[in-house]
Design a protein around this motif. Structure first.
Motif, mmCIF file in Angstrom:
data_model
loop_
_atom_site.group_PDB
_atom_site.id
_atom_site.type_symbol
_atom_site.label_atom_id
_atom_site.label_comp_id
_atom_site.label_asym_id
_atom_site.label_seq_id
_atom_site.Cartn_x
_atom_site.Cartn_y
_atom_site.Cartn_z
ATOM 1 N N GLY A 290 60.325 -10.899 85.371
ATOM 2 C CA GLY A 290 60.511 -11.786 84.236
ATOM 3 C C GLY A 290 60.942 -11.017 82.992
ATOM 4 O O GLY A 290 60.522 -9.890 82.763
ATOM 5 N N GLN A 291 61.791 -11.634 82.223
ATOM 6 C CA GLN A 291 62.252 -11.097 80.944
ATOM 7 C C GLN A 291 61.848 -12.099 79.854
ATOM 8 O O GLN A 291 61.665 -13.290 80.127
ATOM 9 C CB GLN A 291 63.773 -10.920 81.000
ATOM 10 C CG GLN A 291 64.460 -10.588 79.697
ATOM 11 C CD GLN A 291 64.130 -9.195 79.191
ATOM 12 O OE1 GLN A 291 62.989 -8.959 78.793
ATOM 13 N NE2 GLN A 291 65.106 -8.310 79.203
ATOM 14 N N GLN A 292 61.702 -11.630 78.636
ATOM 15 C CA GLN A 292 61.408 -12.554 77.545
ATOM 16 C C GLN A 292 62.545 -13.571 77.371
ATOM 17 O O GLN A 292 63.658 -13.376 77.863
ATOM 18 C CB GLN A 292 61.188 -11.788 76.247
ATOM 19 C CG GLN A 292 59.749 -11.361 76.016
ATOM 20 C CD GLN A 292 58.861 -12.559 75.675
ATOM 21 O OE1 GLN A 292 59.273 -13.722 75.782
ATOM 22 N NE2 GLN A 292 57.628 -12.277 75.279
ATOM 23 N N VAL A 293 62.264 -14.659 76.654
ATOM 24 C CA VAL A 293 63.264 -15.712 76.488
ATOM 25 C C VAL A 293 64.480 -15.160 75.755
ATOM 26 O O VAL A 293 64.388 -14.256 74.922
ATOM 27 C CB VAL A 293 62.672 -16.921 75.743
ATOM 28 C CG1 VAL A 293 61.522 -17.526 76.545
ATOM 29 C CG2 VAL A 293 62.194 -16.535 74.346
ATOM 30 N N ARG A 294 65.627 -15.731 76.047
ATOM 31 C CA ARG A 294 66.893 -15.188 75.536
ATOM 32 C C ARG A 294 66.959 -15.188 74.011
ATOM 33 O O ARG A 294 67.531 -14.271 73.405
ATOM 34 C CB ARG A 294 68.065 -15.972 76.127
ATOM 35 C CG ARG A 294 68.261 -15.728 77.619
ATOM 36 C CD ARG A 294 69.471 -16.467 78.178
ATOM 37 N NE ARG A 294 69.603 -16.257 79.612
ATOM 38 C CZ ARG A 294 70.307 -15.280 80.170
ATOM 39 N NH1 ARG A 294 70.956 -14.398 79.415
ATOM 40 N NH2 ARG A 294 70.376 -15.172 81.480
ATOM 41 N N ALA A 295 66.393 -16.201 73.361
ATOM 42 C CA ALA A 295 66.489 -16.297 71.902
ATOM 43 C C ALA A 295 65.801 -15.133 71.201
ATOM 44 O O ALA A 295 66.164 -14.776 70.067
ATOM 45 C CB ALA A 295 65.890 -17.618 71.429
ATOM 46 N N LEU B 237 65.549 -11.942 72.537
ATOM 47 C CA LEU B 237 65.991 -10.634 73.014
ATOM 48 C C LEU B 237 66.651 -9.765 71.941
ATOM 49 O O LEU B 237 66.466 -8.538 71.948
ATOM 50 C CB LEU B 237 66.935 -10.804 74.212
ATOM 51 C CG LEU B 237 66.267 -11.314 75.496
ATOM 52 C CD1 LEU B 237 67.283 -11.421 76.623
ATOM 53 C CD2 LEU B 237 65.104 -10.420 75.894
ATOM 54 N N PRO B 238 67.426 -10.318 70.995
ATOM 55 C CA PRO B 238 68.023 -9.430 69.982
ATOM 56 C C PRO B 238 66.984 -8.695 69.140
ATOM 57 O O PRO B 238 67.292 -7.654 68.544
ATOM 58 C CB PRO B 238 68.853 -10.392 69.111
ATOM 59 C CG PRO B 238 69.161 -11.543 70.015
ATOM 60 C CD PRO B 238 67.954 -11.696 70.869
ATOM 61 N N ASP B 239 65.742 -9.205 69.086
ATOM 62 C CA ASP B 239 64.702 -8.592 68.265
ATOM 63 C C ASP B 239 63.789 -7.646 69.048
ATOM 64 O O ASP B 239 62.795 -7.154 68.502
ATOM 65 C CB ASP B 239 63.829 -9.684 67.626
ATOM 66 C CG ASP B 239 64.648 -10.622 66.756
ATOM 67 O OD1 ASP B 239 65.523 -10.123 66.020
ATOM 68 O OD2 ASP B 239 64.446 -11.839 66.845
ATOM 69 N N GLU B 240 64.121 -7.385 70.329
ATOM 70 C CA GLU B 240 63.285 -6.548 71.200
ATOM 71 C C GLU B 240 61.821 -6.973 71.115
ATOM 72 O O GLU B 240 60.949 -6.242 70.638
ATOM 73 C CB GLU B 240 63.435 -5.058 70.843
ATOM 74 C CG GLU B 240 64.815 -4.520 71.140
ATOM 75 C CD GLU B 240 64.883 -3.004 71.067
ATOM 76 O OE1 GLU B 240 63.818 -2.351 71.087
ATOM 77 O OE2 GLU B 240 66.001 -2.474 71.008
ATOM 78 N N PRO B 241 61.522 -8.169 71.603
ATOM 79 C CA PRO B 241 60.171 -8.732 71.454
ATOM 80 C C PRO B 241 59.158 -8.047 72.371
ATOM 81 O O PRO B 241 59.512 -7.260 73.253
ATOM 82 C CB PRO B 241 60.368 -10.189 71.865
ATOM 83 C CG PRO B 241 61.499 -10.138 72.847
ATOM 84 C CD PRO B 241 62.422 -9.074 72.325
ATOM 85 N N PHE B 242 57.896 -8.374 72.130
ATOM 86 C CA PHE B 242 56.803 -7.902 72.978
ATOM 87 C C PHE B 242 57.064 -8.312 74.426
ATOM 88 O O PHE B 242 57.482 -9.425 74.698
ATOM 89 C CB PHE B 242 55.498 -8.515 72.469
ATOM 90 C CG PHE B 242 54.255 -8.007 73.138
ATOM 91 C CD1 PHE B 242 53.878 -6.672 73.034
ATOM 92 C CD2 PHE B 242 53.457 -8.860 73.876
ATOM 93 C CE1 PHE B 242 52.727 -6.205 73.642
ATOM 94 C CE2 PHE B 242 52.298 -8.408 74.490
ATOM 95 C CZ PHE B 242 51.934 -7.064 74.384
ATOM 96 N N LEU B 243 56.838 -7.392 75.345
ATOM 97 C CA LEU B 243 57.009 -7.601 76.789
ATOM 98 C C LEU B 243 58.468 -7.670 77.225
ATOM 99 O O LEU B 243 58.747 -7.985 78.379
ATOM 100 C CB LEU B 243 56.288 -8.858 77.279
ATOM 101 C CG LEU B 243 54.754 -8.820 77.285
ATOM 102 C CD1 LEU B 243 54.191 -10.155 77.758
ATOM 103 C CD2 LEU B 243 54.250 -7.702 78.182
#
Length: 527
Positions: free
Chosen positions: A99-104, A106-112
């Motif tokens: 699993g990857q974080q939600v696409r919205a 991703l530009p912010d390099e979110p947690f997990l």
């Protein structure tokens, strides 16, 4: 097949591909994939990601079918990478999703999140990608299946953003796996001509022979041509029964010894193995290798060989064609049968050799053996001959510890009609002991035999031969494996004598059990 969400289309595709058993360890980014889990799917839970991949590896090897693994984001894949490396070396057809974080976000390099997710598992996967859009996810998984199952087989990775599963997608048809390419007839003809003209031919068998289900055919070919049969160094499968009169032994992973072992032959045909895998270096060989032919479905394995004529294509097809064309070897002397070892000393203390002899005497030869006890490999060769002609032996091709205990559980789940014996070192067991919990949960018919010599003996022995002195970090000791197993719900016994071991093996069992076998810690040379 109707259009629907990515989740619906993917599940329909997985049903068509036969990928309804999923090995996993879930996290929040996997919830959208797992929600509303269908009744016709099976989820095998592992308590750590490297264990999950090892279990899936054993499952795929035992069934000779691809397997689906679901991991948790970058951290979960990171935990699993050692086992992914092993799956790569084992040539295991495995589709790994994470699993990857939600696409919205991703530009912010979110947690997990996984930064550059597709690059993370390379180079030890055949392909790795994160689909450009949600609608591309089913097609990416269909493509991953084709790549993983095409020779040379291996793991493939797909990263899926968590919000993709609820987006719309078009159906994707399942396509059958691509069969291995047929070997070049001219190259096979050259091999047959050399074999017909040889006075003392030898075969070297590697994992791909058993992987292709070609062991019975190779046995018939060896008998017909009177070829001596050696096992390639550090082979991960049993590709020739070790009680057969043509069986010559195990090649050493060292140039000088290997060349000396093959010096009596005037032709060597290597079937489904690298030529050759080495582990130690003691300089160049004193004997020239005989004329070589190398049959393999992996062009990289053929390219790495220092010499010999390569024959690219499926090993099973090559064995069948050579058997049709090669002349009988009635005028050749029969291979000299390999002498049996002396019966091990009765003890005390209980030696690994005696323990393995007792385990062999008490174990049905048609059952599966999964081995990860590198300190005891020579004793295994001498006192626990593997005689199966159908996927009856599995070990790791990578040398990375942690494969055996998980793979044994996966193999037992895959084919519960064939109980599994896991021959494990104490050090190797601790890399994936969580697998015992899954064995209990799944009621897997596996016997874990932990040979406890209280140390990383392979490190100590090879380190000593390489000039190491007073090495730290090789002494273990004091681990109560029986208590650990019972804490996870698994019946267990502590074994200190050969009699206790024989008694324990005679006790009927249906699910998992663990035998903590204390063996003599004194080292034995490896090679």
């Amino acid at each position: 097949m109707d259009a629907g969400t990515v989740r619906e289309v993917t599940r329909a595709l997985l049903r068509e591909l036969g990928l309804t058993t999923v090995f996993g360890n879930p996290g929040t980014t996997e919830v959208p994939f797992l929600t509303g889990w269908p009744d016709d799917f099976r989820y095998v839970l592992g308590l750590q990601e490297s264990v999950v991949v090892a279990m899936a590896d054993g499952y795929a090897q035992a069934r000779r079918e691809p397997v689906l693994v679901n991991l948790h984001s970058a951290g979960g894949l990171g935990h699993a990478l050692g086992s992914v490396f092993t799956a790569h070396r084992n040539r295991t057809p495995m589709i790994i999703t994470a699993g990857q974080q939600v696409r919205a976000l991703l530009p912010d390099e979110p947690f997990l999140s996984a930064t550059d997710a597709a690059a993370f598992p390379r180079p030890h996967v055949k392909s790795s990608l994160e689909p450009a859009t949600a609608g591309d996810v089913p097609a990416a998984l269909a493509r991953a299946h084709r790549i993983a199952t095409t020779a040379p087989q291996g793991p493939v990775f797909v990263s899926v953003p968590a919000d993709d599963w609820d987006r719309p997608a078009e159906p994707v048809p399942a396509r059958p796996a691509t069969s291995a390419a047929a070997p070049d007839p001219a190259a096979l003809s050259e091999l047959v001509t050399a074999l017909d003209g040889a006075a003392r031919p030898a075969f070297v068998v590697g994992p791909a022979v058993d992987h292709d289900g070609a062991v019975p055919g190779l046995v018939e070919l060896a008998e017909r041509t009177r070829a001596a049969v050696w096992v390639s160094p550090l082979s991960a499968r049993c590709s020739f029964p070790e009680d057969h009169p043509c069986f010559a032994g195990f090649l050493h992973p060292e140039r000088k010894l290997l060349a000396a072992e093959l010096a009596a032959h005037d032709l060597v045909v290597v079937w489904g193995a690298p030529a050759f895998t080495y582990h130690v270096d003691r300089g160049e060989a004193e004997h020239e290798l005989p004329e070589l032919f190398l049959v393999h479905d992996d062009p990289e394995a053929l390219a790495r060989a220092r010499r010999g004529r390569g024959v690219l294509g499926g090993v099973g097809a090559a064995v069948r064609r050579v058997a049709e064309l090669a002349r009988p070897g009635a005028d050749r002397p029969a291979p000299v049968a390999r002498p049996g070892p002396p019966r091990p000393e009765p003890g005390p203390p209980l030696t690994a050799a005696r323990a393995l002899a007792e385990l062999r005497a008490g174990w049905d030869r048609d059952r599966v053996v999964v081995e990860e006890a590198p300190s005891h490999r020579n004793d295994l060769h001498e006192h626990f001959p593997i005689t199966s002609r159908d996927g009856g032996f599995l070990t790791t091709a990578s040398g990375t510890l942690g494969y055996g205990i998980g793979a044994a559980v996966g193999a037992a789940i895959a084919r519960p009609e064939r109980p599994v014996l896991a021959l494990l070192g104490d050090g190797a067991s601790m890399y994936g002991f969580q697998a015992v919990w899954t064995a209990v949960r799944e009621e897997a018919p596996v016997t874990f035999a932990v040979l406890d010599n209280a140390r990383y003996a392979a490190v100590a022995v090879l380190g000593d031969r390489g000039g190491g002195r007073e090495l730290p970090g090789v002494e273990l000791g004091g681990i109560d494996f029986a208590a650990l197993a019972r804490a996870l719900g698994c019946p267990a016994s502590t074994i200190r004598t050969a009699g206790q071991l024989a008694t324990a093996l005679a006790e009927p069992t249906t699910g998992p059990r663990l035998l903590h076998v204390h063996v003599d810690p004194r080292p034995r040379a490896l090679y």
